[in-house]
Design a protein around this motif. Structure first.
Motif, mmCIF file in Angstrom:
data_model
loop_
_atom_site.group_PDB
_atom_site.id
_atom_site.type_symbol
_atom_site.label_atom_id
_atom_site.label_comp_id
_atom_site.label_asym_id
_atom_site.label_seq_id
_atom_site.Cartn_x
_atom_site.Cartn_y
_atom_site.Cartn_z
ATOM 1 N N LEU A 179 0.841 -1.190 0.000
ATOM 2 C CA LEU A 179 0.000 0.000 0.000
ATOM 3 C C LEU A 179 0.882 1.247 0.000
ATOM 4 C CD1 LEU A 179 -2.737 1.364 0.308
ATOM 5 C CD2 LEU A 179 -2.555 1.049 2.779
ATOM 6 N N THR A 180 0.723 2.099 -1.024
ATOM 7 C CA THR A 180 1.558 3.305 -1.138
ATOM 8 C C THR A 180 0.750 4.596 -1.143
ATOM 9 O OG1 THR A 180 1.518 3.014 -3.546
ATOM 10 C CG2 THR A 180 3.433 2.128 -2.352
ATOM 11 N N LEU A 181 -0.455 4.578 -1.714
ATOM 12 C CA LEU A 181 -1.305 5.770 -1.752
ATOM 13 C C LEU A 181 -2.754 5.367 -1.519
ATOM 14 C CD1 LEU A 181 -0.204 7.981 -4.808
ATOM 15 C CD2 LEU A 181 0.187 8.446 -2.405
ATOM 16 N N ARG A 182 -3.466 6.229 -0.842
ATOM 17 C CA ARG A 182 -4.898 6.017 -0.657
ATOM 18 C C ARG A 182 -5.668 6.969 -1.572
ATOM 19 N NH1 ARG A 182 -5.959 2.684 3.508
ATOM 20 N NH2 ARG A 182 -4.432 2.525 5.214
ATOM 21 N N TRP A 183 -6.740 6.445 -2.152
ATOM 22 C CA TRP A 183 -7.564 7.246 -3.055
ATOM 23 C C TRP A 183 -8.988 7.344 -2.509
ATOM 24 C CZ3 TRP A 183 -5.830 9.688 -7.448
ATOM 25 C CH2 TRP A 183 -4.545 9.357 -7.878
ATOM 26 N N PRO A 184 -9.300 8.371 -1.728
ATOM 27 C CA PRO A 184 -10.690 8.561 -1.279
ATOM 28 C C PRO A 184 -11.572 8.946 -2.469
ATOM 29 C CG PRO A 184 -9.321 10.404 -0.587
ATOM 30 C CD PRO A 184 -8.388 9.388 -1.180
ATOM 31 N N GLU A 185 -12.871 8.899 -2.242
ATOM 32 C CA GLU A 185 -13.824 9.115 -3.332
ATOM 33 C C GLU A 185 -13.646 10.462 -4.051
ATOM 34 O OE1 GLU A 185 -16.088 7.180 -4.791
ATOM 35 O OE2 GLU A 185 -15.285 5.522 -3.612
ATOM 36 N N PRO A 186 -13.460 11.593 -3.341
ATOM 37 C CA PRO A 186 -13.321 12.868 -4.074
ATOM 38 C C PRO A 186 -12.146 12.869 -5.051
ATOM 39 C CG PRO A 186 -13.761 13.285 -1.762
ATOM 40 C CD PRO A 186 -13.514 11.817 -1.885
ATOM 41 N N ALA A 187 -10.996 12.335 -4.624
ATOM 42 C CA ALA A 187 -9.831 12.305 -5.516
ATOM 43 C C ALA A 187 -10.061 11.345 -6.669
ATOM 44 C CB ALA A 187 -8.589 11.898 -4.727
ATOM 45 N N LEU A 188 -10.662 10.200 -6.373
ATOM 46 C CA LEU A 188 -10.948 9.218 -7.424
ATOM 47 C C LEU A 188 -11.915 9.797 -8.450
ATOM 48 C CD1 LEU A 188 -11.501 5.449 -6.845
ATOM 49 C CD2 LEU A 188 -13.074 6.691 -8.317
ATOM 50 N N ASN A 189 -12.942 10.468 -7.968
ATOM 51 C CA ASN A 189 -13.918 11.076 -8.892
ATOM 52 C C ASN A 189 -13.284 12.172 -9.738
ATOM 53 O OD1 ASN A 189 -15.934 9.408 -7.917
ATOM 54 N ND2 ASN A 189 -16.626 10.886 -6.384
ATOM 55 N N LYS A 190 -12.312 12.883 -9.149
ATOM 56 C CA LYS A 190 -11.629 13.934 -9.909
ATOM 57 C C LYS A 190 -10.850 13.336 -11.073
ATOM 58 C CE LYS A 190 -10.432 18.150 -10.746
ATOM 59 N NZ LYS A 190 -11.435 19.135 -11.199
ATOM 60 N N VAL A 191 -10.166 12.210 -10.835
ATOM 61 C CA VAL A 191 -9.430 11.539 -11.909
ATOM 62 C C VAL A 191 -10.396 11.081 -12.998
ATOM 63 C CG1 VAL A 191 -7.950 9.586 -12.504
ATOM 64 C CG2 VAL A 191 -7.586 10.807 -10.369
ATOM 65 N N PRO A 214 -0.276 5.505 4.786
ATOM 66 C CA PRO A 214 0.288 6.092 3.562
ATOM 67 C C PRO A 214 -0.384 7.423 3.223
ATOM 68 C CG PRO A 214 -0.215 3.762 3.268
ATOM 69 C CD PRO A 214 -0.816 4.165 4.577
ATOM 70 N N ALA A 215 0.272 8.149 2.331
ATOM 71 C CA ALA A 215 -0.264 9.451 1.918
ATOM 72 C C ALA A 215 -1.633 9.283 1.292
ATOM 73 C CB ALA A 215 0.702 10.120 0.948
ATOM 74 N N THR A 216 -2.485 10.296 1.518
ATOM 75 C CA THR A 216 -3.831 10.284 0.960
ATOM 76 C C THR A 216 -3.937 11.347 -0.121
ATOM 77 O OG1 THR A 216 -4.774 9.537 3.070
ATOM 78 C CG2 THR A 216 -6.278 10.566 1.487
ATOM 79 N N VAL A 217 -4.474 10.960 -1.247
ATOM 80 C CA VAL A 217 -4.607 11.875 -2.375
ATOM 81 C C VAL A 217 -5.860 12.723 -2.188
ATOM 82 C CG1 VAL A 217 -4.728 12.068 -4.879
ATOM 83 C CG2 VAL A 217 -3.500 10.159 -3.850
ATOM 84 N N VAL A 218 -5.742 14.007 -2.493
ATOM 85 C CA VAL A 218 -6.905 14.898 -2.505
ATOM 86 C C VAL A 218 -7.069 15.451 -3.922
ATOM 87 C CG1 VAL A 218 -6.677 15.504 -0.073
ATOM 88 C CG2 VAL A 218 -5.514 16.887 -1.787
ATOM 89 N N ALA A 219 -8.225 16.031 -4.182
ATOM 90 C CA ALA A 219 -8.510 16.527 -5.538
ATOM 91 C C ALA A 219 -7.500 17.580 -5.974
ATOM 92 C CB ALA A 219 -9.930 17.105 -5.586
#
Length: 753
Positions: free
Chosen positions: A217-229, A266-271
């Motif tokens: 596990l290296t990065l977490r992708w919460p829903e807002p960041a995933l939806n942005k991609v 791990p680091a969490t991605v934001v939009a």
């Protein structure tokens, strides 16, 4: 730790390959079929066709598979002869089936290769079959394609019928079969099974995006960041991978710090992280994006850039209005044809009533940033381009005046022509015509903000550096103005306004930020607030009659109260007016009692005179009596007249000493050796004592003048009269101003002259 996302190499056969289950099932169906042995995969470049072929190859290499796969790349082989094709293909077959030796291809390559391939297929054990995986042959210029390509496709068509059970073809191309050239059309039309390779679904995109959440596990992708991609890539495999790859690299330092600490998540991605890497995605994929763009015709590029210039979906009528406004000269028929072709190329989606938009948002952003809609439109108009080219040539030859005139003509005809506007602004900036250059770029920024922003910021900052700080004031009145309103100084105010505009355009402009801090040190924010309040709220009132009427009332009341209150006393007071007796041969001054707050029965009046000049005589005349009563100086140095003195001097024992007198004067006469000095009063102090022992102040005397005519009239009565006069003056002024100002709402009738 390696980046789990991949950009350049195809991802077939790796865990980065997700989805495409429907295509893989179709491949298996064709391979198992006894009647059909070919499948065409078509779709936009970099959509994942090569990855699918590689994945098929990897799957068929697994134990238990009944297929031998031959991956053959047909790109950049348009000029090969048939002999070269077959030799290379035979070598690839040998690499997979090592026991076979490729034939010596002679002058009859078709016959020899067919015989060799037929024997090879018959020798395959059991249910084994051979599958040719042919990666796309992009026949980009079918009119001039080499004869070798034509012969090769004709030969492949013959191979289709050689052995349908043991020989299969999976072919990937970048366009629909009906759009292929005549050289290859015969072969592709012989293949009934065709499968489009398009965008990934949301579920498939989610699985791809969350590769970094698998072990390790290296990065977490919460829903807002995933939806942005997904909002940016819309399931496009290349751009989904590219965005995630760039975000992973962007957050690599954060991820390493967490790993070094040995604790924490791990680091969490934001939009915001996704938005920050968009320029990197553009840079990493500029070749692919430019290749896609180059596939479009001139008209298609104009329509695509028009769609890219607006974020929302645009209907056919809105597009037509936009193109008409820019003078594109595209008919509705041409517009509809261009939209149809863009849809077929998977650039856009939608319909005429619902509206059109880009299928992939990040492609729209790239087009909007790099492909000027204005320049593309103007490229359709040779006149505008000619004016720009002429202006550019004049500028390069040093003829700036003529260059400005030519470019102004180009901008007048095509206001949004980016190159013409930028060059015109550059020339004007060189000539230090700052205001004109700024107007050019500000007008361009309204319609082309992306193209105009950086040049406008550069111009404004050059203007700031050209402005000198104002000199320090030397005189007391300029110093006071500097302290009250330092930001109103022309140069300093101009610099501040320019820096504020720079910050609006680019909030990260460090030089402008520093300059504003320097200005703030000279011009504190509270002063800025006061000045802005004045400019915004108070100054506009000056032009309104409704402001001046109440102001006139206030001013009249204040002035009359201040000037006339002494002529209408409200406290125990007797007011004297002084004037010089011009009829007397000596230096004589007369002080006459004129008004008091109420009538008084007096006991005495005591006056203190100045020591210099010397007083030679003081007399007092009362009421109707013409006799002047001489007043002697008292031991205390004052002059006093009393009721007893008047009764004795006038021989009236029943005389009432009162103010105001019944029918006559209340007049002191002072005779001096010489004239009083300028500003010197006749008497320093005056006190009266009433019969009831009440002290009455006489104060300092007033000089006789025009205000004397208003004594006895209440100040508020005077204020009322003066206000009506001021009201009339203000009313007449605004009526005259309105009648003399030009009427902008009506046009003047044309006359004979």
């Amino acid at each position: 730790m390696p980046n789990p996302y991949r950009i350049a190499p195809p991802v077939g056969g790796t865990k980065a390959f997700v989805g495409r289950r429907d295509i893989l099932d179709k491949v298996n169906e064709v391979v198992r079929s006894e009647h059909e042995n070919a499948l065409v995969l078509y779709g936009q470049r970099r959509m994942g066709k090569t990855s699918i072929l590689q994945h098929v190859e990897a799957e068929f290499k697994k134990e238990g598979s009944n297929c031998y796969t031959i991956f053959f790349d047909l790109q950049r082989k348009e000029t090969w002869s048939l002999k070269e094709f077959l030799q290379d293909l035979a070598k690839r077959v040998k690499e997979v089936l090592s026991e076979e030796i490729p034939p010596e291809v002679t002058d009859q390559p078709e016959t020899q290769f067919s015989q060799w391939l037929a024997k090879l297929l018959n020798k395959l054990p059991g249910e084994k079959s051979l599958v040719f995986l042919l990666d796309e042959f992009d026949d980009s210029n079918p009119q001039t394609a080499d004869e070798g390509a034509t012969t090769f496709y004709s030969y492949l068509y013959q191979l289709l019928g050689m052995n349908r059970k043991r020989l299969n073809f999976i072919v990937a191309i970048s366009r629909k079969v009906e759009d292929m050239s005549l050289n290859s059309l015969a072969f592709f039309r012989g293949i009934p099974f065709q499968q489009v390779v398009s965008l990934l679904s949301l579920a498939e995109s989610t699985k791809l995006i969350r590769l970094s959440e698998e072990e390790p596990l290296t990065l977490r992708w919460p829903e807002p960041a995933l939806n942005k991609v997904y909002q940016l890539a819309n399931g496009h495999p290349l751009f989904t991978q590219s965005i995630c790859f760039s975000v992973w690299e962007h957050l690599d330092k954060v991820r390493q710090n967490i790993a070094t600490q040995g604790q924490g998540s791990p680091a969490t991605v934001v939009a915001k992280h996704v938005e920050e890497v968009i320029p990197k995605v553009f840079e990493a994929n500029k070749v692919s994006l430019q290749w896609l763009w180059n596939k479009l015709s001139q008209f298609e590029r104009v329509v695509a850039s028009a769609l890219a210039s607006v974020e929302k979906t645009q209907t056919l009528s809105e597009l037509e209005a936009l193109l008409t406004k820019e003078k594109a000269g595209l008919s509705v028929r041409k517009l509809e044809d261009a939209l149809t072709l863009l849809k077929e190329l998977d650039f856009i989606e939608g319909s005429s009533p619902e509206g059109y938009r880009f299928r992939v948002e990040i492609i729209r952003l790239w087009v909007n940033k790099t492909q000027s809609f204005s320049d593309l439109v103007h490229s359709l108009n040779p006149a505008t381009s000619s004016l720009y080219e002429a202006g550019l040539k004049l500028f390069e030859n040093g003829e700036q005046e003529d260059a400005i005139k030519t470019l102004e003509m180009a901008v007048k005809y095509a206001p949004n022509h980016i190159k013409a506007n930028l060059l015109l602004a550059e020339i004007l900036q060189d000539r230090k015509q700052w205001e004109v250059a700024r107007n050019v770029l500000e007008n361009l920024h309204k319609s082309r903000p992306v193209a105009a922003r950086d040049p406008l910021v550069s111009l404004l900052w050059a203007w700031v550096t050209n402005e000198n700080n104002p000199p320090k004031p030397r005189h007391w009145w300029t110093k006071m103005w500097w302290w009250v309103a330092p930001c109103r100084q022309n140069s300093l105010k101009k610099q501040k306004d320019l820096c504020d505009r720079i910050k609006e355009l680019n909030d990260n402009h460090q030089e402008a930020t520093q300059k504003l801090k320097e200005i703030d040190a000279i011009c504190p924010r509270w002063r800025v607030f006061v000045e802005n309040f004045y400019q915004t709220h108070l100054k506009p009132l000056y032009k309104q009659e409704s402001f001046w009427q109440p102001l006139a009332l206030i001013m009249v009341m204040v002035v009359t109260f201040y000037w006339f209150k002494d002529y209408n006393p409200t406290t125990p007071t007797i007011l004297f007016e002084v004037e010089k007796d011009t009829t007397s041969p000596t230096t004589t001054y007369l002080a006459k009692g004129v008004v008091s707050d109420k009538p008084y029965i007096l006991e005495s009046v005591e006056i203190s005179l100045p020591e210099k000049p010397a007083v030679t005589q003081v007399t007092f005349k009362y009421d109707i009596y013409n006799k002047e009563v001489a007043i002697s100086k008292r031991p205390a140095g004052t002059y006093e007249v009393s009721k007893g003195d008047l009764q004795q001097a006038l021989g009236k024992n029943d005389l009432k000493f009162q103010f105001p007198p019944a029918n006559g004067n209340f007049l002191f006469s002072f005779q001096f050796e010489k004239d009083l000095e300028k500003g010197q009063t006749v008497f320093n102090e005056c006190k009266a004592l009433s019969a009831s022992k009440e002290n009455i102040d006489c104060g300092k005397p007033k000089g006789k003048g025009y205000l004397s005519y208003f004594r006895g009239i209440p100040w508020y009565a005077i204020a009322t009269v003066l206000y009506f006069i001021a009201f009339g003056v203000i009313r007449v002024f605004f009526i005259f101003k309105k009648s003399s100002s030009p009427d902008t709402t009506t046009k003047r009738r044309p006359g004979p002259f």
